[in-house]
Write a protein that holds these residues in place. Structure first.
Motif, PDB file in Angstrom:
ATOM      1  N   GLN A   1       0.841  -1.193   0.000  1.00 14.37           N
ATOM      2  CA  GLN A   1       0.000   0.000   0.000  1.00 14.37           C
ATOM      3  C   GLN A   1       0.875   1.242   0.000  1.00 14.37           C
ATOM      4  O   GLN A   1       1.890   1.291   0.687  1.00 14.37           O
ATOM      5  CB  GLN A   1      -0.906  -0.006   1.238  1.00 14.37           C
ATOM      6  CG  GLN A   1      -1.868   1.151   1.336  1.00 14.37           C
ATOM      7  CD  GLN A   1      -2.667   1.118   2.640  1.00 14.37           C
ATOM      8  OE1 GLN A   1      -2.423   0.271   3.498  1.00 14.37           O
ATOM      9  NE2 GLN A   1      -3.606   2.017   2.777  1.00 14.37           N
ATOM     10  N   VAL A   2       0.485   2.237  -0.776  1.00 16.93           N
ATOM     11  CA  VAL A   2       1.133   3.538  -0.726  1.00 16.93           C
ATOM     12  C   VAL A   2       0.315   4.420   0.202  1.00 16.93           C
ATOM     13  O   VAL A   2      -0.860   4.702  -0.068  1.00 16.93           O
ATOM     14  CB  VAL A   2       1.223   4.174  -2.131  1.00 16.93           C
ATOM     15  CG1 VAL A   2       1.878   5.550  -2.044  1.00 16.93           C
ATOM     16  CG2 VAL A   2       2.003   3.276  -3.072  1.00 16.93           C
ATOM     17  N   ILE A   3       0.925   4.830   1.315  1.00 17.07           N
ATOM     18  CA  ILE A   3       0.211   5.604   2.323  1.00 17.07           C
ATOM     19  C   ILE A   3       0.280   7.090   2.007  1.00 17.07           C
ATOM     20  O   ILE A   3      -0.655   7.835   2.204  1.00 17.07           O
ATOM     21  CB  ILE A   3       0.803   5.362   3.733  1.00 17.07           C
ATOM     22  CG1 ILE A   3       0.938   3.859   4.002  1.00 17.07           C
ATOM     23  CG2 ILE A   3      -0.032   6.042   4.799  1.00 17.07           C
ATOM     24  CD1 ILE A   3      -0.341   3.093   3.939  1.00 17.07           C
ATOM     25  N   ARG A   4       1.401   7.512   1.511  1.00 16.64           N
ATOM     26  CA  ARG A   4       1.620   8.936   1.317  1.00 16.64           C
ATOM     27  C   ARG A   4       2.468   9.160   0.082  1.00 16.64           C
ATOM     28  O   ARG A   4       3.351   8.373  -0.231  1.00 16.64           O
ATOM     29  CB  ARG A   4       2.335   9.510   2.557  1.00 16.64           C
ATOM     30  CG  ARG A   4       2.379  11.024   2.611  1.00 16.64           C
ATOM     31  CD  ARG A   4       3.159  11.441   3.849  1.00 16.64           C
ATOM     32  NE  ARG A   4       3.145  12.867   4.005  1.00 16.64           N
ATOM     33  CZ  ARG A   4       2.288  13.526   4.770  1.00 16.64           C
ATOM     34  NH1 ARG A   4       1.380  12.863   5.435  1.00 16.64           N
ATOM     35  NH2 ARG A   4       2.329  14.843   4.869  1.00 16.64           N
TER      36      ARG A   4
ATOM     37  N   MET B   1       5.642   7.192   1.840  1.00 15.26           N
ATOM     38  CA  MET B   1       5.461   6.190   2.887  1.00 15.26           C
ATOM     39  C   MET B   1       4.830   4.953   2.254  1.00 15.26           C
ATOM     40  O   MET B   1       3.780   5.037   1.627  1.00 15.26           O
ATOM     41  CB  MET B   1       4.572   6.728   4.012  1.00 15.26           C
ATOM     42  CG  MET B   1       4.393   5.773   5.184  1.00 15.26           C
ATOM     43  SD  MET B   1       3.289   6.438   6.485  1.00 15.26           S
ATOM     44  CE  MET B   1       4.273   7.795   7.097  1.00 15.26           C
ATOM     45  N   ILE B   2       5.495   3.818   2.405  1.00 21.13           N
ATOM     46  CA  ILE B   2       5.058   2.560   1.794  1.00 21.13           C
ATOM     47  C   ILE B   2       4.847   1.509   2.874  1.00 21.13           C
ATOM     48  O   ILE B   2       5.700   1.317   3.741  1.00 21.13           O
ATOM     49  CB  ILE B   2       6.121   2.046   0.795  1.00 21.13           C
ATOM     50  CG1 ILE B   2       6.312   3.026  -0.358  1.00 21.13           C
ATOM     51  CG2 ILE B   2       5.745   0.662   0.270  1.00 21.13           C
ATOM     52  CD1 ILE B   2       5.111   3.205  -1.233  1.00 21.13           C
ATOM     53  N   LYS B   3       3.713   0.835   2.831  1.00 20.54           N
ATOM     54  CA  LYS B   3       3.499  -0.352   3.667  1.00 20.54           C
ATOM     55  C   LYS B   3       3.791  -1.561   2.804  1.00 20.54           C
ATOM     56  O   LYS B   3       3.217  -1.726   1.722  1.00 20.54           O
ATOM     57  CB  LYS B   3       2.057  -0.399   4.178  1.00 20.54           C
ATOM     58  CG  LYS B   3       1.779  -1.512   5.178  1.00 20.54           C
ATOM     59  CD  LYS B   3       0.343  -1.424   5.672  1.00 20.54           C
ATOM     60  CE  LYS B   3       0.055  -2.487   6.725  1.00 20.54           C
ATOM     61  NZ  LYS B   3      -1.355  -2.422   7.199  1.00 20.54           N
ATOM     62  N   ASP B   4       4.722  -2.413   3.257  1.00 20.70           N
ATOM     63  CA  ASP B   4       5.116  -3.541   2.426  1.00 20.70           C
ATOM     64  C   ASP B   4       4.286  -4.777   2.723  1.00 20.70           C
ATOM     65  O   ASP B   4       3.390  -4.763   3.583  1.00 20.70           O
ATOM     66  CB  ASP B   4       6.626  -3.800   2.526  1.00 20.70           C
ATOM     67  CG  ASP B   4       7.070  -4.401   3.860  1.00 20.70           C
ATOM     68  OD1 ASP B   4       6.212  -4.881   4.636  1.00 20.70           O
ATOM     69  OD2 ASP B   4       8.288  -4.405   4.126  1.00 20.70           O
ATOM     70  N   THR B   5       4.564  -5.848   2.024  1.00 22.76           N
ATOM     71  CA  THR B   5       3.781  -7.071   2.165  1.00 22.76           C
ATOM     72  C   THR B   5       4.016  -7.772   3.499  1.00 22.76           C
ATOM     73  O   THR B   5       3.291  -8.707   3.844  1.00 22.76           O
ATOM     74  CB  THR B   5       4.093  -8.041   1.010  1.00 22.76           C
ATOM     75  OG1 THR B   5       5.514  -8.212   0.903  1.00 22.76           O
ATOM     76  CG2 THR B   5       3.557  -7.491  -0.304  1.00 22.76           C
ATOM     77  N   ASN B   6       5.015  -7.328   4.271  1.00 21.26           N
ATOM     78  CA  ASN B   6       5.248  -7.834   5.630  1.00 21.26           C
ATOM     79  C   ASN B   6       4.713  -6.870   6.677  1.00 21.26           C
ATOM     80  O   ASN B   6       5.009  -7.012   7.867  1.00 21.26           O
ATOM     81  CB  ASN B   6       6.745  -8.068   5.861  1.00 21.26           C
ATOM     82  CG  ASN B   6       7.287  -9.195   5.002  1.00 21.26           C
ATOM     83  OD1 ASN B   6       6.670 -10.251   4.889  1.00 21.26           O
ATOM     84  ND2 ASN B   6       8.435  -8.961   4.376  1.00 21.26           N
ATOM     85  N   ASP B   7       3.940  -5.869   6.241  1.00 21.05           N
ATOM     86  CA  ASP B   7       3.328  -4.860   7.114  1.00 21.05           C
ATOM     87  C   ASP B   7       4.353  -4.003   7.843  1.00 21.05           C
ATOM     88  O   ASP B   7       4.110  -3.532   8.963  1.00 21.05           O
ATOM     89  CB  ASP B   7       2.365  -5.510   8.121  1.00 21.05           C
ATOM     90  CG  ASP B   7       1.148  -6.111   7.424  1.00 21.05           C
ATOM     91  OD1 ASP B   7       0.699  -5.532   6.433  1.00 21.05           O
ATOM     92  OD2 ASP B   7       0.662  -7.168   7.877  1.00 21.05           O
ATOM     93  N   LYS B   8       5.492  -3.781   7.195  1.00 23.72           N
ATOM     94  CA  LYS B   8       6.489  -2.818   7.673  1.00 23.72           C
ATOM     95  C   LYS B   8       6.309  -1.513   6.905  1.00 23.72           C
ATOM     96  O   LYS B   8       5.857  -1.514   5.757  1.00 23.72           O
ATOM     97  CB  LYS B   8       7.912  -3.341   7.469  1.00 23.72           C
ATOM     98  CG  LYS B   8       8.185  -4.713   8.074  1.00 23.72           C
ATOM     99  CD  LYS B   8       8.119  -4.708   9.583  1.00 23.72           C
ATOM    100  CE  LYS B   8       8.520  -6.065  10.153  1.00 23.72           C
ATOM    101  NZ  LYS B   8       8.412  -6.098  11.628  1.00 23.72           N
ATOM    102  N   LEU B   9       6.690  -0.389   7.542  1.00 22.88           N
ATOM    103  CA  LEU B   9       6.604   0.901   6.887  1.00 22.88           C
ATOM    104  C   LEU B   9       7.982   1.379   6.458  1.00 22.88           C
ATOM    105  O   LEU B   9       8.919   1.416   7.266  1.00 22.88           O
ATOM    106  CB  LEU B   9       5.985   1.953   7.827  1.00 22.88           C
ATOM    107  CG  LEU B   9       4.495   1.850   8.109  1.00 22.88           C
ATOM    108  CD1 LEU B   9       4.028   3.071   8.899  1.00 22.88           C
ATOM    109  CD2 LEU B   9       3.687   1.725   6.836  1.00 22.88           C
TER     110      LEU B   9
END
Length: 299
Positions: free
Chosen positions: A143-146, A152-160
């Motif tokens: 997900q792209v948060i910002r 700001m990127i949320k990756d497939t391991n739920d890290k930012l």
């Protein structure tokens, strides 16, 4: 398409102005392209996404805006950038002078203008004329948060992962701009982004609240008034239920028992607890039928 055509913007195969509507690519080998979307980067530069998720670029190519590896050559014939770089497009995050694309494998590609904030994340500043994979093997995008000057990127391991304009937003505990992706949450996984403003407030997968960013008034509620803090867990005799507001002045949240807690300094028109740790300001019963406003700040 019609209008100015000095850089073959209308995809006619020449630079003659088009004075009436003309089918895109008519009379050229590109007339059969099935268009999903067209992105106007500048008045002389164009990016086209096909239904097959291929990315074509053409135009003046000032400062390498087209991502083909050169800053000088005018591109009058559309180039399939995605084929040259061996990817297909999942999402166009931003376009214009700064271009950021997520491919179908979750890799992040960037090119174009890269000012002093380093928003392209390549580790330096200056124009980037070639589409560059900045995620490499570090992460895959969920997900792209910002977007904008801070990414700001949320990756497939739920890290930012965060980079670009900083002022504490990147979670590295400093003011200096972050020129390449930085993992702000190496020790926990993120379930919810409550705010991506300053400070950043998130919940982890265990329900804990974590904050980072500007903290000069003790806004983050972690027991100090350090100007900028890295990701730090907010602790106390509570289990957090909902965050109502978060800003550089403080945070207001409720716990699972209905109590209301606040941190930081809010000023004369706000609760104003004057504390750098969470303080219970209500047991909740005096707020029945009332609303707590949601206040936040953009940088």
């Amino acid at each position: 398409t019609w209008g100015r055509n000095n850089a073959n913007q209308c995809m006619t195969g020449n630079t003659t102005p088009v004075t009436y509507p003309n089918k895109l690519g008519k009379g050229t080998s590109y007339s059969g392209l099935k268009v999903e979307n067209i992105y106007v980067l500048t008045s002389t530069d164009t990016m086209l996404l096909t239904t097959a998720k291929k990315l074509y670029v053409w135009g003046q190519n000032s400062n390498g805006i087209l991502g083909i590896g050169t800053t000088t050559a005018q591109i009058t014939e559309p180039v399939c950038l995605s084929d040259e770089k061996n990817f297909t497009v999942r999402d166009i995050v931003s376009y214009g002078s700064t271009n950021i694309v997520v491919d179908t494998y979750g890799k992040l590609w960037a090119w174009g203008t890269n000012n002093s904030y380093g928003q392209l994340g390549i580790g330096s500043t200056g124009y980037v004329p070639s589409a560059t994979c900045i995620s490499r093997e570090k992460f895959r995008v969920k997900q792209v948060i910002r977007s904008g000057s801070t990414m700001m990127i949320k990756d497939t391991n739920d890290k930012l992962w965060i980079w670009g304009y900083n002022y504490g937003l990147c979670g590295n505990g400093t003011y200096a701009n972050q020129l390449e992706p930085y993992c702000a949450t190496p020790n926990f996984s993120v379930s919810e982004i409550i705010t991506s403003n300053n400070p950043v407030v998130v919940k982890d997968t265990d329900g804990n609240l974590w904050v980072w960013g500007i903290n000069s008034s003790g806004a983050c509620g972690v027991g100090n008034n350090d100007a900028y803090i890295p990701a730090t867990k907010v602790t106390g005799d509570f289990t957090i239920n909902k965050v109502y507001t978060a800003s550089s002045y403080g945070i207001i949240f409720s716990d699972t028992n209905g109590k209301i807690w606040a941190t930081g300094y809010y000023g004369s028109s706000e609760p104003g607890v004057g504390s750098n740790v969470p303080v219970c300001i209500s047991d909740g019963t005096d707020l029945e039928g009332k609303t707590i406003s949601n206040r936040s700040e953009e940088h």
